[in-house]
Write an enzyme that holds these catalytic residues in place. Structure first.
Site, PDB file in Angstrom:
ATOM      1  N   GLY A   1       0.749  -1.243   0.000  1.00 32.02           N
ATOM      2  CA  GLY A   1       0.000   0.000   0.000  1.00 32.02           C
ATOM      3  C   GLY A   1       0.778   1.291   0.000  1.00 32.02           C
ATOM      4  O   GLY A   1       0.217   2.362  -0.259  1.00 32.02           O
TER       5      GLY A   1
ATOM      6  N   GLU B   1       3.705  -7.107   1.715  1.00 36.74           N
ATOM      7  CA  GLU B   1       3.320  -7.364   0.317  1.00 36.74           C
ATOM      8  C   GLU B   1       3.436  -6.103  -0.530  1.00 36.74           C
ATOM      9  O   GLU B   1       2.446  -5.625  -1.091  1.00 36.74           O
ATOM     10  CB  GLU B   1       1.865  -7.857   0.272  1.00 36.74           C
ATOM     11  N   PRO B   2       4.629  -5.527  -0.631  1.00 38.10           N
ATOM     12  CA  PRO B   2       4.748  -4.294  -1.409  1.00 38.10           C
ATOM     13  C   PRO B   2       4.661  -4.562  -2.910  1.00 38.10           C
ATOM     14  O   PRO B   2       5.159  -5.581  -3.402  1.00 38.10           O
ATOM     15  CB  PRO B   2       6.149  -3.800  -1.043  1.00 38.10           C
ATOM     16  N   GLY B   3       4.024  -3.662  -3.619  1.00 44.42           N
ATOM     17  CA  GLY B   3       3.958  -3.767  -5.079  1.00 44.42           C
ATOM     18  C   GLY B   3       4.449  -2.482  -5.713  1.00 44.42           C
ATOM     19  O   GLY B   3       5.591  -2.370  -6.155  1.00 44.42           O
ATOM     20  N   ARG B   4       3.573  -1.478  -5.672  1.00 42.50           N
ATOM     21  CA  ARG B   4       3.853  -0.207  -6.338  1.00 42.50           C
ATOM     22  C   ARG B   4       5.181   0.423  -5.900  1.00 42.50           C
ATOM     23  O   ARG B   4       5.926   0.944  -6.730  1.00 42.50           O
ATOM     24  CB  ARG B   4       2.704   0.759  -6.021  1.00 42.50           C
TER      25      ARG B   4
ATOM     26  N   ARG C   1      -4.371   3.504 -16.198  1.00 38.99           N
ATOM     27  CA  ARG C   1      -4.578   4.244 -14.939  1.00 38.99           C
ATOM     28  C   ARG C   1      -5.229   5.622 -15.116  1.00 38.99           C
ATOM     29  O   ARG C   1      -6.130   5.953 -14.355  1.00 38.99           O
ATOM     30  CB  ARG C   1      -3.264   4.361 -14.156  1.00 38.99           C
TER      31      ARG C   1
ATOM     32  N   CYS D   1     -10.898   5.379 -29.753  1.00 36.43           N
ATOM     33  CA  CYS D   1     -12.154   6.086 -29.952  1.00 36.43           C
ATOM     34  C   CYS D   1     -12.993   6.105 -28.684  1.00 36.43           C
ATOM     35  O   CYS D   1     -14.042   5.461 -28.595  1.00 36.43           O
ATOM     36  CB  CYS D   1     -12.905   5.479 -31.130  1.00 36.43           C
ATOM     37  N   GLU D   2     -12.489   6.800 -27.700  1.00 40.11           N
ATOM     38  CA  GLU D   2     -13.146   7.030 -26.408  1.00 40.11           C
ATOM     39  C   GLU D   2     -12.576   8.340 -25.899  1.00 40.11           C
ATOM     40  O   GLU D   2     -11.355   8.516 -25.905  1.00 40.11           O
ATOM     41  CB  GLU D   2     -12.728   5.969 -25.364  1.00 40.11           C
TER      42      GLU D   2
ATOM     43  N   TYR E   1       1.162  -1.499 -12.204  1.00 34.92           N
ATOM     44  CA  TYR E   1      -0.202  -1.345 -12.707  1.00 34.92           C
ATOM     45  C   TYR E   1      -0.198  -0.680 -14.086  1.00 34.92           C
ATOM     46  O   TYR E   1      -1.059   0.135 -14.406  1.00 34.92           O
ATOM     47  CB  TYR E   1      -1.069  -0.570 -11.681  1.00 34.92           C
TER      48      TYR E   1
HETATM   49  C1  LIG Z   1      -2.641  -4.996  -4.474  1.00 34.54           C
HETATM   50  C2  LIG Z   1      -2.253  -5.650  -3.217  1.00 34.54           C
HETATM   51  C3  LIG Z   1      -0.998  -5.426  -2.648  1.00 34.54           C
HETATM   52  C4  LIG Z   1      -0.005  -4.448  -3.220  1.00 34.54           C
HETATM   53  O1  LIG Z   1      -0.407  -3.127  -3.092  1.00 34.54           O
HETATM   54  P1  LIG Z   1       0.613  -1.948  -3.467  1.00 34.54           P
HETATM   55  O2  LIG Z   1      -0.186  -0.728  -3.244  1.00 34.54           O
HETATM   56  O3  LIG Z   1       0.997  -2.133  -4.886  1.00 34.54           O
HETATM   57  O4  LIG Z   1       1.771  -2.062  -2.555  1.00 34.54           O
HETATM   58  C5  LIG Z   1      -0.660  -6.125  -1.508  1.00 34.54           C
HETATM   59  N1  LIG Z   1      -1.519  -7.008  -0.940  1.00 34.54           N
HETATM   60  C6  LIG Z   1      -2.729  -7.252  -1.461  1.00 34.54           C
HETATM   61  C7  LIG Z   1      -3.613  -8.234  -0.796  1.00 34.54           C
HETATM   62  C8  LIG Z   1      -3.148  -6.592  -2.605  1.00 34.54           C
HETATM   63  O5  LIG Z   1      -4.353  -6.827  -3.107  1.00 34.54           O
END
Ligand SMILES: *Cc1c(COP(=O)(O)O)cnc(C)c1O
Length: 419
Positions: free
Chosen positions: A240, A275-278, A315, A344-345, A373
């Site tokens: 998050g 659980e880092p992503g972004r 996004r 075409c949107e 993303y």
């Molecule tokens: C999407 C998600 C993440 C990653 O979120 P980021 O904002 O990209 O860090 C982690 N855990 C769960 C369960 C998610 O759905």
């Protein structure tokens, strides 16, 4: 910090000039910097160094490209997956099954079986019903599913509504005030090893406060569960953490996040996972595009029509998200324009009345902070092919996802013989 910078007036990805990639691979194309990915992975891990052996599972949904997963696997990261498809990818990137966490509100029967057969590290259960189904499958297969219960702490993450996941009205997790009862019920089921709790309140968070509130609630829940005589050895704090999409914006740093986590979780006596992503992938990628033409039909701002579109980078159309747009070979001139794709949107608009580098037909430009993303949300809308991806490492690069031409997508379609 990232590795997309001007060198002698030309934007490079690390040591590779972007015009070279545009020439050789074509546009639009996603370009990832391995040095940036590695740097982010290490900064995040270092930020957690005050904790006892934290487990870090990269949120595969943010960037599931195999080469990106491989880079993170080499950095010791596991994977947080939300579908059977993502599980297959994590395994293909040589992530150890024990390092894989399976999240997601709608895991199918087949996906639960798949996770059990692969002996993944943990299922994050999102409902009581899912727990009973997993128990039945585990008992039938003679397996034990290590589980955490995802709770919905009813905290407003103060982010975009579509990526907020921790409010009571969101579909994720079980209500925290029912968690004790549900955890106890599931802990009594065969085939389940209920070992912890999980929380993830949303994405692109710009403040640590909602996270801290959620973690405090989770800490109280852990104490309550133990008070009921239940075993809690693990806590998954989700992802998050937000990233700046506009030059000059500041966000809480991983170090500040790590310090807050250490303070709030002191005394929990659990193994923590993340659980880092972004925050890992976002600034490690750009979308490289070429201007098709500039349309100047009135006195208002011109339309700069680029060859990337909402099918390549969803996004802005989906969340009204901002991506900085920069010329690859800026002349120093500035202009105010609308930046749009060819679809075409009207939603296929990246920016309105944006002050940007001057761009003319044929010029290259980048959408920054497109590593998370981005490509993963691509579609073939308007019968455009799937956008390719490139990974740069120093002075070398590789195409890590081919462009999937529209004709190949059509090749999977059939006209029935009764037509
Ligand atoms: C999407 C998600 C993440 C990653 O979120 P980021 O904002 O990209 O860090 C982690 N855990 C769960 C369960 C998610 O759905």
């Amino acid at each position: 910090m990232n590795h997309f910078e001007l060198k002698n007036g030309v934007m490079h990805a690390e040591d590779v000039p972007l015009p070279q990639i545009a020439q050789e691979v074509g546009t639009p194309v996603y370009v990832y910097s391995m040095a940036t990915l590695v740097r982010h992975a290490r900064v995040f891990r270092d930020a957690l160094s005050g904790l006892d052996k934290p487990h870090i599972a990269f949120a595969v949904k943010s960037n599931p490209n195999l080469a990106v997963l491989k880079v993170l696997q080499r950095e010791g990261y596991g994977a947080d997956v939300v579908s059977g498809g993502e599980l297959v990818r994590a395994l293909a990137a040589d992530m150890a099954p024990a390092d894989i966490v399976f999240s997601g509100v709608g895991k199918t029967h087949a996906e639960l079986v798949q996770g059990l057969e692969q002996d993944i590290g943990q299922f994050n259960l999102e409902s009581e019903e899912e727990g009973y189904e997993l128990s039945a499958i585990a008992a039938r297969l003679g397996k034990t599913a290590r589980c955490a219960l995802r709770v919905n702490p009813d905290v407003d993450a103060r982010t975009h509504d579509k990526i907020s996941t921790g409010k009571a009205e969101n579909k994720f997790g079980v209500p925290i005030d029912r968690a004790g009862e549900i955890y106890a019920a599931l802990a009594a089921m065969p085939g389940l090893d209920m070992r912890g709790v999980a929380v993830h309140i949303g994405s692109q968070l710009s403040s640590l406060e909602p996270l801290e509130t959620a973690f405090e609630k989770l800490g109280r829940l852990i104490a309550d569960l133990r008070g009921q005589g239940l075993k809690v050895t693990h806590a998954d704090l989700g992802g998050g953490l937000g990233v700046p999409y506009k030059a000059g914006e500041t966000f809480p740093s991983p170090a500040e996040y790590g310090a807050m986590v250490a303070r709030v979780t002191k005394g929990w006596d659990v193994a923590l996972s993340f659980e880092p992503g972004r925050v890992i992938a976002g600034n490690a990628g750009i979308l490289l595009t070429r201007v098709i033409r500039v349309k100047r039909s009135s006195n208002a701002s011109p339309f700069i029509i680029v060859d990337a579109a909402m099918n390549d980078l969803a996004r802005p159309a989906m969340y009204g998200a901002w991506h900085d747009i920069d010329a690859v070979e800026p002349t120093g001139g500035r202009t105010t324009a609308h930046i749009v794709g060819p679809i075409c949107e009207t939603g296929d608009t990246f920016a309105m009345n944006r002050e940007i580098d001057t761009l003319e037909a044929g010029d290259l430009a980048v959408f920054r902070t497109a590593g998370a993303y981005g490509a993963t949300m691509a579609s073939s809308y308007n019968s455009r092919g799937f956008v390719p991806e490139v990974l740069v490492d120093g002075a070398r690069y590789a195409v890590v996802a081919d462009r999937l031409p529209a004709a190949d997508i059509m090749a999977a379609e059939r006209v029935p013989d009764w037509l």
